[in-house]
Write a protein that holds these residues in place. Structure first.
Motif, PDB file in Angstrom:
ATOM      1  N   LEU A 102      -4.687  69.743 -75.495  1.00  0.00           N
ATOM      2  CA  LEU A 102      -4.446  69.039 -76.662  1.00  0.00           C
ATOM      3  C   LEU A 102      -5.514  68.903 -77.496  1.00  0.00           C
ATOM      4  N   TYR A 103      -5.459  68.855 -79.031  1.00  0.00           N
ATOM      5  CA  TYR A 103      -6.485  68.714 -79.795  1.00  0.00           C
ATOM      6  C   TYR A 103      -7.128  67.500 -80.275  1.00  0.00           C
ATOM      7  N   SER A 104      -8.216  67.055 -79.755  1.00  0.00           N
ATOM      8  CA  SER A 104      -8.663  65.647 -79.972  1.00  0.00           C
ATOM      9  C   SER A 104      -8.447  64.827 -81.274  1.00  0.00           C
ATOM     10  N   ASN A 117     -12.556  60.996 -70.511  1.00  0.00           N
ATOM     11  CA  ASN A 117     -13.424  62.080 -69.896  1.00  0.00           C
ATOM     12  C   ASN A 117     -12.849  63.510 -70.544  1.00  0.00           C
ATOM     13  N   GLU A 118     -12.340  63.619 -71.564  1.00  0.00           N
ATOM     14  CA  GLU A 118     -11.706  64.826 -72.077  1.00  0.00           C
ATOM     15  C   GLU A 118     -10.351  65.464 -71.479  1.00  0.00           C
ATOM     16  N   ARG A 119      -9.986  64.346 -70.573  1.00  0.00           N
ATOM     17  CA  ARG A 119      -8.568  64.801 -70.023  1.00  0.00           C
ATOM     18  C   ARG A 119      -7.484  63.721 -70.581  1.00  0.00           C
ATOM     19  N   ALA A 120      -6.337  64.089 -70.915  1.00  0.00           N
ATOM     20  CA  ALA A 120      -5.266  63.237 -71.242  1.00  0.00           C
ATOM     21  C   ALA A 120      -4.104  62.916 -70.296  1.00  0.00           C
ATOM     22  N   THR A 121      -3.629  61.796 -70.474  1.00  0.00           N
ATOM     23  CA  THR A 121      -2.378  61.348 -69.546  1.00  0.00           C
ATOM     24  C   THR A 121      -1.274  61.405 -70.460  1.00  0.00           C
ATOM     25  N   VAL A 138      -8.443  68.355 -73.233  1.00  0.00           N
ATOM     26  CA  VAL A 138      -8.176  68.108 -74.499  1.00  0.00           C
ATOM     27  C   VAL A 138      -9.778  68.889 -75.164  1.00  0.00           C
ATOM     28  N   SER A 139      -9.430  69.304 -76.141  1.00  0.00           N
ATOM     29  CA  SER A 139     -10.524  70.149 -76.912  1.00  0.00           C
ATOM     30  C   SER A 139     -10.948  69.558 -78.239  1.00  0.00           C
ATOM     31  N   ASN A 140     -12.021  69.783 -78.708  1.00  0.00           N
ATOM     32  CA  ASN A 140     -12.541  69.140 -79.858  1.00  0.00           C
ATOM     33  C   ASN A 140     -12.005  69.995 -81.078  1.00  0.00           C
ATOM     34  N   ILE A 154      -0.520  69.747 -82.618  1.00  0.00           N
ATOM     35  CA  ILE A 154      -1.400  68.845 -81.825  1.00  0.00           C
ATOM     36  C   ILE A 154      -2.031  69.507 -80.794  1.00  0.00           C
ATOM     37  N   GLY A 155      -1.454  70.744 -80.479  1.00  0.00           N
ATOM     38  CA  GLY A 155      -2.031  71.431 -79.332  1.00  0.00           C
ATOM     39  C   GLY A 155      -1.629  72.764 -79.019  1.00  0.00           C
ATOM     40  N   THR A 156      -2.116  73.381 -77.881  1.00  0.00           N
ATOM     41  CA  THR A 156      -1.398  74.576 -77.376  1.00  0.00           C
ATOM     42  C   THR A 156      -0.653  74.505 -76.119  1.00  0.00           C
ATOM     43  N   LEU A 157       0.483  75.247 -76.057  1.00  0.00           N
ATOM     44  CA  LEU A 157       1.300  75.300 -74.723  1.00  0.00           C
ATOM     45  C   LEU A 157       1.058  76.661 -74.186  1.00  0.00           C
TER      46      LEU A 157
END
Length: 322
Positions: A102-104, A117-121, A138-140, A154-157
């Motif tokens: 996911l994109y922060s 801590n750069e991880r998403a729930t 989670v990437s910046n 919002i992100g990459t699958l």
């Protein structure tokens, strides 16, 4: 003439000693070569081995419509929904990415995601498929989601959605089905082996009479075949126009050179015409070593499959192209 009864053995003795030294040097060199090669193999094997799959995937998705960005179909997007949120968000479906992320900047205000801590729930749906994880990367990256942007990316699958599951990508009718319970009927007798090495889809095919390995990377969506300059020169039509473009491959900008070709890539009982070929300048040493380490000849993007359907059976390591 000077004669020495005991001197005749000295040259032979010296030769034997020299031969032993040479053999030891050669043996030492071979041992060092083996150790270096083994060490290099272990290093790259570990470097390209992805983390464990943190996605929990339940239920078959049903048909999920594909959305494209750009007139050249630069990216393949799939819609996702969060519980208690009526907004449709999108993930770029990238089989070249070994994990979903996911994109922060794009998820800052989303209630369906919590980050630590750069991880998403998070828990979300792709069609009827429910995807849950408490360790999504989670990437910046990304852009802050605003009401003015019709496509909320919002992100990459990544390819972790494919692992241990069956998937149908229907480019002809513009949809995907994730987590299939069984193979579609049209593929039952039309499957070939593939490798899912390091969570990468590697397909064997023939090009110019040679058996080649191709990485299927849906992230290089707008291209047919990405290869090295030598192959590009061999495959291109003489005097064909070269289109030079800038392309982003996180976090660097690459330069692509695309031109016309007239070849066929054969996948067992399916021949697919190749009309364009591309080579890239600016690959990092890591990306280059990945290609060399895997023995791949090039990457296939979505463009070469736009008139086809692809069925990917990761548990059985079988793939079908219709």
């Amino acid at each position: 003439m000077f004669l020495c009864k005991n001197c005749t053995g000295l040259p032979n003795l010296a030769q034997k000693i020299n031969m032993k030294i040479i053999k030891r040097i050669i043996l030492t060199f071979l041992i060092l070569l083996i150790i270096t090669g083994l060490g290099g193999y272990i290093y790259f094997d570990r470097k390209f081995t992805p983390e464990k799959n943190y996605l929990t995937v339940n239920h078959e998705s049903g048909t999920v419509p594909i959305k494209w960005t750009g007139k050249d179909r630069n990216a393949l997007l799939v819609p996702i929904h969060f519980p208690q949120d009526t907004v449709t968000y999108y993930l770029q479906f990238d089989t070249g990415a070994v994990y979903t992320e996911l994109y922060s900047k794009a998820i800052q205000k989303l209630k369906g995601i919590s980050v630590k801590n750069e991880r998403a729930t998070t828990s979300f749906y792709i069609g009827k498929t429910k995807i849950t994880s408490n360790l999504v990367k989670v990437s910046n990256r990304g852009e802050t989601s605003t009401g003015n942007n019709p496509v909320k990316l919002i992100g990459t699958l990544g390819a972790d959605i494919l692992e241990a599951r069956k998937t149908l990508i229907n480019f002809k009718d513009n949809y995907i089905v994730f987590n299939l319970s069984k193979a579609p009927d049209e593929f039952n007798n039309n499957l070939i082996d593939f490798q899912f090495k390091k969570r990468k889809i590697i397909i064997h095919g023939s090009l110019e009479g040679k058996d080649e390995k191709f990485l299927y990377d849906s992230g290089t969506s707008a291209y047919e075949l990405l290869t090295n300059k030598e192959n590009w020169e061999n495959l291109r039509l003489p005097q064909s126009k070269v289109v030079i473009e800038k392309a982003q491959s996180r976090p660097i900008i690459l330069t692509t050179y695309t031109t016309k070709t007239q070849h066929i890539i054969g996948f067992k009982n399916k021949n697919i015409p190749l009309s364009e070929v591309t080579y890239v300048e600016g690959f990092s040493s890591t990306q280059y070593m990945l290609m060399k380490f895997s023995g791949m000849s090039g990457m296939l993007g979505n463009k070469i499959f736009l008139n086809h359907k692809i069925y990917i059976d990761c548990p059985e390591k079988k793939i079908g192209i219709e």
